[in-house]
Design an enzyme around this catalytic site. Structure first.
Site, PDB file in Angstrom:
ATOM      1  N   ASP A 255      -4.028  33.378 -36.284  1.00 51.12           N
ATOM      2  CA  ASP A 255      -3.966  31.979 -35.854  1.00 51.12           C
ATOM      3  C   ASP A 255      -5.192  31.605 -35.044  1.00 51.12           C
ATOM      4  O   ASP A 255      -5.750  30.524 -35.194  1.00 51.12           O
ATOM      5  CB  ASP A 255      -2.711  31.738 -35.012  1.00 51.12           C
TER       6      ASP A 255
ATOM      7  N   GLY B 131       0.066  22.931 -34.652  1.00 52.71           N
ATOM      8  CA  GLY B 131       0.827  23.953 -35.371  1.00 52.71           C
ATOM      9  C   GLY B 131       0.118  24.345 -36.655  1.00 52.71           C
ATOM     10  O   GLY B 131      -0.983  23.903 -36.956  1.00 52.71           O
ATOM     11  N   MET B 132       0.755  25.178 -37.362  1.00 54.89           N
ATOM     12  CA  MET B 132       0.253  25.689 -38.633  1.00 54.89           C
ATOM     13  C   MET B 132      -0.027  24.556 -39.593  1.00 54.89           C
ATOM     14  O   MET B 132      -0.918  24.626 -40.437  1.00 54.89           O
ATOM     15  CB  MET B 132       1.335  26.598 -39.215  1.00 54.89           C
TER      16      MET B 132
ATOM     17  N   ASP C 150       0.826  -1.214   0.000  1.00 57.48           N
ATOM     18  CA  ASP C 150       0.000   0.000   0.000  1.00 57.48           C
ATOM     19  C   ASP C 150       0.860   1.264   0.000  1.00 57.48           C
ATOM     20  O   ASP C 150       0.335   2.371  -0.031  1.00 57.48           O
ATOM     21  CB  ASP C 150      -0.912   0.024   1.242  1.00 57.48           C
TER      22      ASP C 150
END
Lengths: 508, 465, 508, 465
Positions: free
Chosen positions: C294, C429-430, C36
């Protein structure tokens, strides 16, 4: 002609424009055909720049070609001088317009007559130099221009600052993590009690360049950008410079010790050893990581490193010296500076590759089958195809290299960021290590690399079945090693026995 | 030109500025043409500047195995120390070896213009030597802007279309990919039945590169009117270029294809159907109507179809109605978009456009003038070869609700509280025909919807003015 | 009994141990069977902790069960008291040993007799409370213990500090990004001119707890940990508290304004508006990102948020208010605090899900098909299966939530980190946006989500071919929308015409 | 026990400490057993504490669709307000519906022990009701440590092995997966030929869960000596459990299987071959020799084989030779590993071990003593139920070159300049047999190789001492 699918460094005019548009209140005029002006797109999109990029194209079209471009270029320079009152206008052609072999120096002289600000022509051969070299040259040219101008007027300030001070040379727009590195370097200098005299070209005023000699020394964090300017300042004003990139705990310490030497040689009295010790042991977690169990599991793993000189060299040293990783190949695309690269890395890695051809690097990676790659976006794509993780450590830049969160590569926080990059690249976190020690039981999600094209060797069904029990992510390697073993011994059939013999022999 | 309808005299105001404006290089067209023509290879013959553009601004060189590459000119090529023929042969042989395409398209650039590389002279010889057709297109920035790159390629390819239909039915079937698709899985008698759905009319070839789903869509729309398309330039494969015989009717789908139109008329003796372009429900209806009218096919249900599409657009139209828009000029789609947006109730301040062929775009310009009249708005100024600096001054003054602009100006305008949309997205999105009209407005309304979403933030300017 | 494949919050003793081992010089004794004690493994491995975890298990085995554990527990407490001289020893059972219903209070009293340090029993019902609740309780218990002890001795220091000051309550070991958040909060308080009186429990000495009342106010960054202690301090010592999590630019501003109010009510005179303006516009890039191109591309995209109350609420508000993203479902596993969650988020999202069953959340995600998920490691795995990117915003913790590089979620640097997380989650991302606008031509690399099980509808071959032209990453959605459209209209065959009609009708 | 060889009196020093030590819970075994037995489902009947352990420390619950789950006991279960039978039936019915396994293994925990849940009583009834075999294993931390969890499962499963070989050949073939694999693709006569490669001997069944490649490997090694394995406990599928008849020989592959050994001897009347375990070339050779000797099969080439393996290990042996190692005790593999490492030239300070069955491990202990004698090193102390605090004091004093320890102590020891290796990795790695000997040393030498790599850094302690 060269068949090219990809290039590592951009054309020369990109380098010139990076310098010009980094300075404050400097405008660039590009003498170029329509469509050559994508620098503005890159800056606006990648840097998420709030301001208009101070670059205007004086467009060359069929009419201009027929009439000669002199009038248009001069008009555009004078017009911009009036519209925006820049301190300096930098004229640059591109690969295309440079072929026209016009007397651009003359255009500039003519334009200067009607301009309030200064006008210069960026002096770069567009077919011999790439982006990095052109940036280095343009920066040196502008520094030289203003120091010579100041020298004539007797306004160059050579009085050293009261306290140790530094010029940081080479921080530029569209540089790989430059903005975060710069913040970290400022912090580092502050911690060392060193005043920052100037940072160039980033947000600097060209009018202030004549104060450069006030600093005790120049600091060049990136080998590719700033050395020419530093050498000029050393030659003309006797300023020493430090060009050790503070990347990784070992090199950062070496850089700081070199700075101490330079300062103490000029009558300073600094001792940074305690600072280095504290940062290394307590602030940076990198030194501790290298001793920790997580890093132990990386011991002897194979990596390939590729990038510009600065980052590829620093990264290789970090992997080898600080993490005990086996760099089987280190390479650079900075062919023009090959000698330095070889000298720095020969003691650290098995093979060195100097090449601008991404196909060559991709093939080397496919052959070496490293556990991880540290390279550019191109290597990341190669890695994606091969199922090999890749940490991006160098330009060409990409939107992902302009994170909003703080991610420097230099200084002590840089060591932490790099540690995360290495750790995540190799193991994708604890997960993959667990996958490995638990025997890869979650095979559904593991990236499998296709086994290489059919071989000339005959695998028995038992051996094939056994091979299929090998976790996907190492199966290709086991197969190749076994076949290599069999070929060397002229076995034409691979049985279970051959498989085990191969494993016993080569550790497959 | 074959214009069936008397032109409305447009009261449009045309201006021309300095041409100091930003747009993508015409070599961009390789990014979509290499995908469209599946058995092609595009070789861009230019400098590091061209290559870095394709790699960065178009962001496409990172993808796996594109079927295009640079022939990067080095110092020896520029100074003519090396033999162009040998150099190009070396590269094309490698391409043949590695990829074996059905056609290699040479994309000439500014540099090949300036050094006067004789691509048209070299190509036929090399074609004969290596046995792969070589098509030459001068997609240079000295003469053309952005989307016109496609025009140079299609004009050049128009010359390669077969002159006579081959008699071999099988081959013909293969030639016409779309027709095959539409008949796919049907038995011969069913095909005959399908054929009977068409009205009798002169052969019709459409030109302009559109994504395959848009091709199918427009083909279906014309089929509904009983008009059969005999081919598309370009087709999905170079080997499937349509047969073009003298007297065939041709119609363009895009405003930037004037050179291709001219080539088809002059060199291939085709009859051009001058129509507005099939952008927006209004444009699509006008385009179909004009084609049908020229071919002598009676239309049916077009008005209802247009009305139904407008109904579907209502939520978006409500968003743009009464708003103003300013086109800085980038991709030559500006007039068609301005006409559609005017119909949606927008006020158009200025239509910047890189190049304006008033003859080829005549029907569209007339339609714009007519739309302005009908909507009761003033005619916008059309500014050819704009000057971006001057435009920015005008934008500052006019404070339009939306500026449609190239990638270089979008973020700085946004930082000054001016909403923008990238013009380049209209080039790449599927915007033609009835079905896609919503996609146009999806793009146009996005910044406006964004403004709605963020209106409670308390800021929209992020630079000190 | 509950069939469980995963749980969001750990058992109670983990919460207690997190508090005990966060304090300096406090030791915990776990009264539990062998095995435990994995808390020590978690702390050592996840936090890469250099020190031994101050938790010792007094092992319950068959013999102990037979004999009774009193002697062993007391022995172990007294022994540890001698070995390590802790200020405090906290005894806790686990789910298992708590069933034994021993009189642990008595064990503690007995052990106290022979111990130099204090000894207490963590007072938690192990079947009613989970990790988060237990941590909150244990922290309050320890605070109360030392304040009552101090009150008896008259040593509680109630004199307010000269300058405005704060106690930051709730920073704990094994907390989700707590270490970095704490650094950011310290910086924020310094920027605001607020002294830090104490941070608890992280590295605090229990002996210093009687100085808590010196602060002008208490600050509770995480709703799950610290509120009970703050309420006690308010009740007993009249200390006001601020419990607005400074996550995102809007909430951070609200939090700072609340702090100003609390300070000014006590006679301070602070105005932070200029600071907020400067941080929002210049230091944080989040506000600018929300206006940038963006972010425009994210407008109206669908997201699902799931986590603890603090992070799920804050993240939903950021996505909706600051980025214009459509949160179609927000949920929490903090069932015990459901009312607050509903109240906070009802105006912001379409649906709310309160559940501890990961299967329920997974099914909701599969059904809603969001463009991105912000959830826990479990949702990340769900996302992996469905091909939906997931940003991890909440515990249960994982090695990836202990990055070495600086990654706070709170404060202004936190807003930058979150912006990166959102941007990268949505678009990777792009790249992916370009894929989309270029028509997804790089289909080889796009994650394709398997089209759902065969439907009852009949697709013609043409329609099927058309469907296959749709890029992989939206194909499933187009298919489902088309089928939904067809079903509603009782079409049993899907032709090209039906496909286009569906698109026109539902924007499929 | 059937021990053919007279024992060497070991001069090993045994101690027992407080048992305040860290090790994983025995329910861990589900992590590898569910993979090994492909048609199984494991149901761990315990508390949130058990579930969180599996999820975190074992890090395995995150993977897709494991074939195991928790039956999480809630307050109502603990207070016996709910009926255990009904609750378990509800869960098992759901498992049957969702996964339909061939067997459900109930893993009892400390909690089921304490609340005295009658799993053994409930299982047969429920098994009859739902028609899926239910195997009950009390893998609780009150009685067992870490790897012993597997022992409880295998002991329980041993009772389920068929008593008589079925006469149906087809079924038998299916029953013996390994044999089938080895004969895969061969025709009947070839199989007969293969059969003849085996010597005549009494049937032999091996017990212990090993990854499939290791099973194949050991099977092949014995085949080389002409020894045929009649089955493995466990097999790859529950439905392929080996036939075990009275008098069969059995041999274990792991030191922690004493309960399984006892069950096989007492309940199934098998004869246990007591041998060192096949870990390291020395252990593997001794294991094979002992099996062969008991079965009356003469070995051949074993000495050469061992020598050749040692030769392959030379570079790693050079690294460890002369170094010292300290086992804190975790997985019961300690004695076998210590014996192998002693043979490699290491000095063993202390062998901590959770539990020591001196009868079942007798051959291994003897072999350890013999190895120490032969290598001329002092006998290590074997500390059963160690006290971690005391061990850390001894480690501080002894400064061993390597400590093999559980996950909780590795980082703090490393921070103090003491090299460590996770003991748990030996549990999961493939370490058995000749071929894998190198993998054992790969793990053992990793920290030493790391130290070599980093030796120039100038630091190895990261806490102030």
């Amino acid at each position: 002609m060269k068949l090219a699918y990809w290039m590592y460094a951009g054309p020369a005019h990109i380098g010139t424009l990076r310098i010009a548009s980094s300075f404050k209140n400097v405008h660039a005029i590009m003498h170029a055909p329509l469509g050559d002006d994508y620098f503005n797109v890159m800056r606006s999109m990648l840097e998420r720049e709030r301001n208009f990029t101070p670059v205007t194209t004086s467009v060359v079209d069929r009419n201009v070609l027929a009439r000669g471009s002199q009038e248009k270029v001069i008009d555009n320079i004078v017009r911009k001088d009036g519209e925006e009152n820049p301190d300096l206008i930098v004229l640059t052609p591109t690969c295309t317009s440079s072929i026209l072999q016009e007397d651009l120096e003359n255009f500039v002289s003519r334009a200067q007559l009607n301009s309030q600000g200064d006008v210069i022509l960026a002096d770069v051969n567009h077919y011999r130099y790439n982006e990095l070299q052109a940036a280095d040259r343009t920066l040196a040219q502008i520094v030289k221009f203003y120091l010579e101008k100041g020298a004539k007027k007797g306004t160059v300030n050579q009085e050293k600052t009261a306290n140790p001070s530094v010029n940081i040379i080479g921080i530029s727009t569209l540089g790989f993590h430059h903005n975060h590195d710069c913040r970290e370097l400022k912090k580092l200098m502050a911690d060392l009690g060193i005043e920052i005299n100037m940072i160039i070209p980033d947000k600097a005023s060209v009018q202030d360049l004549q104060n450069l000699p006030r600093a005790w020394f120049n600091f060049i964090p990136y080998r590719e950008l700033g050395l020419m300017a530093a050498e000029h300042l050393q030659r003309e004003y006797g300023m020493p410079y430090v060009d050790i990139t503070p990347m990784g705990v070992v090199e950062t310490a070496r850089c700081i010790r070199e700075i101490a030497k330079v300062i103490n040689q000029q009558g300073g009295n600094v001792d940074y050893e305690e600072f280095i010790e504290h940062q290394t042991m307590e602030v940076s977690e990198a030194a501790w990581f290298s001793r920790s169990i997580d890093c132990q599991n990386l011991t002897g793993k194979k990596a390939v490193v590729f990038g510009d000189n600065t980052h590829a060299v620093a990264m290789t040293k970090i992997l080898v010296r600080e993490m005990g990783i086996n760099v089987v190949l280190a390479g650079t695309y900075c062919k023009y500076d090959e000698a330095w690269f070889r000298k720095e890395l020969e003691p650290f890695c098995d093979n060195i590759l100097i090449s601008e051809d991404n196909g060559e690097i991709a093939n080397a990676i496919a052959k070496l089958e490293p556990s991880a790659i540290f390279g550019t976006q191109m290597e990341r794509h190669v890695g994606k195809r091969l199922g090999i993780p890749c940490g991006v450590i160098a330009a060409p830049i990409h939107i992902q290299n302009f994170p909003i969160g703080y991610k420097p590569f230099l200084g002590y926080e840089g060591t932490n960021q790099i540690t995360d990059l290495v750790y995540n690249s190799f193991t994708l976190g604890m997960e993959d290590h667990l996958l490995e020690i638990f025997g890869g039981h979650d095979t559904k999600e593991v990236i499998t690399k296709g086994i290489s094209a059919d071989s000339d060797l005959n695998w028995t069904k038992e051996a094939q079945a056994e091979l299929n029990k090998v976790p996907g992510f190492v199966r290709g390697k086991v197969k190749r090693n076994t076949e290599k073993f069999a070929r060397e011994r002229n076995f034409d059939q691979i049985t279970l026995e051959v498989m085990y013999a191969a494993k016993e022999s080569v550790g497959a | 030109m074959t214009l069936a309808q008397a032109p409305i005299t447009p009261e449009l105001n045309f201006e021309c500025e300095t041409g100091n404006y930003h747009t993508f290089c015409p070599i961009s067209c390789v990014a979509w043409l290499y995908q469209k023509i599946e058995d092609s290879f595009f070789l861009v013959i230019g400098t590091k500047t061209c290559g870095y553009f394709l790699q960065n601004a178009m962001g496409v060189m990172i993808f796996a195995e594109p079927r295009y590459a640079m022939a990067e000119l080095e110092e020896g090529d520029i100074s003519a120390q090396l033999n162009d023929y040998n150099e190009l042969r070396r590269l094309c042989e490698q391409i043949k070896r590695d990829r074996n395409p059905s056609v290699i398209v040479w994309i000439g650039t500014c540099t090949t213009e300036i050094i006067k590389m004789d691509l048209e002279g070299i190509a036929p010889k090399l074609e004969a030597e290596i046995g792969i057709p070589i098509v030459v297109a001068r997609a240079n920035g000295l003469d053309y802007a952005f989307t016109q790159g496609e025009d140079t390629v299609l004009a050049s390819m128009a010359n390669r279309c077969p002159k006579e239909a081959t008699t071999n039915t099988e081959e013909k079937e293969e030639r016409n990919g779309i027709q095959k698709l539409l008949n796919f899985g049907k038995k011969k008698e069913e095909i005959t039945a399908t054929e009977s759905e068409y009205k009798q009319h002169h052969p019709l070839v459409l030109f302009g590169s559109l994504p395959d789903p848009v091709v199918t869509n427009l083909t279906l729309e014309l089929k509904k009117q009983g008009v059969k398309i005999d081919g598309w330039l370009p087709a999905k494969r170079y080997t499937e270029l349509p047969v073009i015989e003298e007297g065939y009717y041709v119609a363009g789908v895009n405003p930037f294809l004037s050179r291709t139109a001219t080539t088809l008329m002059r060199r291939r003796k085709c009859k051009l159907i001058g129509a507005p372009f099939p952008i927006g429900p209004d444009g699509t209806r006008a385009w179909i109507e004009k084609i049908c009218s020229v071919l002598g096919v009676e239309t049916h249900g077009l008005e209802e179809r247009e009305a139904q599409i407008w109904e579907n657009l209502q939520d978006y139209v409500d968003l743009v109605k009464g708003k103003s828009v300013f086109f800085m000029g980038d991709n030559l789609l500006e007039v068609s978009l301005a006409r559609f947006l005017t119909r949606c109730g927008m006020k158009v301040h200025e239509i910047g456009i890189p190049y304006m062929d008033k003859r080829y775009q005549k029907a569209e310009l007339d339609f714009l003038a007519q739309t302005c009249q009908e909507m009761g708005v003033t005619m916008p100024t059309i500014v050819e070869k704009p000057d971006n600096y001057n435009q920015l001054q005008r934008i500052k003054e006019l404070q339009p609700d939306l500026v449609i602009t190239g990638m270089a100006h979008a973020n700085p305008l946004e930082a000054r509280g001016i909403s923008t949309k990238w013009s380049v997205e209209f080039t790449f999105a599927q915007i033609h025909g009835f079905t896609n009209a919503r996609d146009v407005l999806e793009l146009v309304t996005r910044p406006l919807r964004r403004n709605n979403n963020l209106k409670d933030l308390g800021w929209n300017q992020l630079v000190k003015s």
